[in-house]
Motif scaffolding. Sequence first.
Motif, PDB file in Angstrom:
ATOM      1  N   SER A  87       0.840  -1.193   0.000  1.00 56.75           N
ATOM      2  CA  SER A  87       0.000   0.000   0.000  1.00 56.75           C
ATOM      3  C   SER A  87       0.882   1.253   0.000  1.00 56.75           C
ATOM      4  N   CYS A  88       0.342   2.309  -0.565  1.00 60.60           N
ATOM      5  CA  CYS A  88       1.069   3.573  -0.653  1.00 60.60           C
ATOM      6  C   CYS A  88       0.502   4.540   0.377  1.00 60.60           C
TER       7      CYS A  88
ATOM      8  N   TRP B 151       1.087   7.683   0.604  1.00 58.69           N
ATOM      9  CA  TRP B 151       0.685   8.915  -0.066  1.00 58.69           C
ATOM     10  C   TRP B 151      -0.720   8.769  -0.632  1.00 58.69           C
ATOM     11  N   LYS B 152      -0.970   7.620  -1.265  1.00 58.33           N
ATOM     12  CA  LYS B 152      -2.277   7.369  -1.874  1.00 58.33           C
ATOM     13  C   LYS B 152      -3.366   7.342  -0.810  1.00 58.33           C
ATOM     14  N   GLU B 153      -3.046   6.811   0.373  1.00 61.01           N
ATOM     15  CA  GLU B 153      -4.016   6.765   1.466  1.00 61.01           C
ATOM     16  C   GLU B 153      -4.376   8.171   1.942  1.00 61.01           C
TER      17      GLU B 153
ATOM     18  N   GLU C 258      -0.937  11.762  -5.030  1.00 66.73           N
ATOM     19  CA  GLU C 258      -0.097  10.940  -5.897  1.00 66.73           C
ATOM     20  C   GLU C 258       1.353  11.051  -5.444  1.00 66.73           C
ATOM     21  N   CYS C 259       2.137  10.023  -5.701  1.00 64.00           N
ATOM     22  CA  CYS C 259       3.569  10.102  -5.429  1.00 64.00           C
ATOM     23  C   CYS C 259       4.318   9.800  -6.732  1.00 64.00           C
TER      24      CYS C 259
ATOM     25  N   CYS D 199       3.722   6.155  -7.897  1.00 69.95           N
ATOM     26  CA  CYS D 199       2.366   5.630  -8.064  1.00 69.95           C
ATOM     27  C   CYS D 199       2.207   5.013  -9.452  1.00 69.95           C
TER      28      CYS D 199
ATOM     29  N   TYR E 211       4.850  12.774 -13.326  1.00 66.94           N
ATOM     30  CA  TYR E 211       4.232  13.224 -12.078  1.00 66.94           C
ATOM     31  C   TYR E 211       3.587  14.602 -12.258  1.00 66.94           C
TER      32      TYR E 211
ATOM     33  N   LYS F 125       0.432  14.302 -14.220  1.00 71.00           N
ATOM     34  CA  LYS F 125      -0.666  13.752 -13.414  1.00 71.00           C
ATOM     35  C   LYS F 125      -1.284  14.827 -12.530  1.00 71.00           C
TER      36      LYS F 125
END
Length: 85
Positions: A3-4, A6-8, A12-13, A16, A80, A83
């Motif tokens: 799991s990321c 940052w995403k949580e 975005e990282c 990702c 990045y 995005k």
Amino acid sequence: MLSCQWKEMGMECLGCGFQRSVVLVLKGDFQHAFLLYPAIYTLFLMMIFLGLHLRFNFSKGHSILKWLFILNIVIIVVNYILKLI
């Protein structure tokens, strides 16, 4: 998959999409893997070349690796930024 964090947090990282892209390459979906994470193939190329350079010690290997590293960083950062836009 891992799991990321940052995403949580809803962000975005730079990494990702990398894990999902590797899975897609292993499944043979090369185009979708590239669209998900454009640096996937240049990263693979750099890792393969690094392994060969460590084994055979190419005379210009360090220079080639440096430029492959720079190319990967540019691709990752540009992706990045795109995005985020």
